[in-house]
Design a protein around this motif. Structure first.
Motif: not given
Length: 227
Positions: A147-152, A45-54, A81-86
């Motif tokens: 990064h924080t784990a804040d992706v749902v 989830t932290r990695l997903a946040t990094a992908l989304r925010d950074h 998967w968490k951010v809906g990416a491929i």
């Protein structure tokens, strides 16, 4: 036949982290790292946040992975998967020119890669996140830690594409095969029936994880069951 696109897909790791958080999720044999479902979901989830925010990765964007086998491969996949990416794992045996063609074809937002493959993609003008051999100085590990784990996981259905896996290209250029969550669930069901998988199951993933056999038949179903 009309497909019901309203069918939702739920976050496997978040579920097992909530209900079976202390259960072992993954062991990286090369480094000796061991992750419970709680710890694994937190890292993903932290990695997903990094992908989304950074890296500004959003629904439908591609994330290319050029890395040899490790538990990080599954982290990248589930973060997508968490951010809906491929998620697009690349065959690291390919020549740099072949990689360049495939990367241009899938047009990723970011490339996550092993340090040893830096020269293979040096001329490709895409944002990059490097996995250094030294975990203490790894940009990949730093991205997770910072990064924080804040992706749902939201807005994902059975028919959402979650991965592209390229064919071998024996009869021409490799073709990118689209994998939806519905396809993966079918794989999970068949693997479960044939191998009698459940939360007590364990598997050794040894084949290259850019190949569907290792990724989808041998590894991913275990995470669905909490194995």
């Amino acid at each position: 036949m009309t497909m019901d696109v309203s069918e939702k897909i739920y976050d496997w790791l978040a579920y097992h982290a909530r209900y079976h958080g202390d259960n072992l999720a993954a062991v990286d044999l090369a480094t000796g790292r061991r992750f419970t479902y709680s710890a694994f979901n937190d890292r993903v989830t932290r990695l997903a946040t990094a992908l989304r925010d950074h890296y500004r990765v959003a629904h439908g964007d591609r994330v290319t992975l050029l890395a040899q086998n490790s538990t990080d491969v599954f982290e990248v996949m589930f973060a997508c998967w968490k951010v809906g990416a491929i998620f697009v794992p690349m065959n690291w045996r390919l020549h740099p020119s072949e990689l360049a063609h495939l990367i241009a074809h899938c047009a990723p937002r970011v490339i996550i890669h092993d340090e040893g493959f830096t020269s293979h993609i040096a001329d490709i003008d895409v944002a990059k996140l490097c996995r250094h051999d030294d975990l203490a100085t790894s940009d990949y590990e730093r991205a997770i830690a910072n990064h924080t784990a804040d992706v749902v996981m939201t807005g994902i259905t059975q028919d959402t594409v979650h991965s592209i896996i390229y064919t071998s290209g024996t009869t021409g250029r490799p073709k990118g095969v689209l994998y939806t969550h519905r396809m993966t669930m079918n794989i999970v069901v068949h693997s479960s029936l044939h191998a009698a998988l459940d939360h007590k199951s364990r598997t050794l993933t040894f084949a290259p994880l850019f190949h569907t056999a290792a990724l989808n038949a041998g590894g991913t179903p275990l995470f669905h069951h909490g194995g």
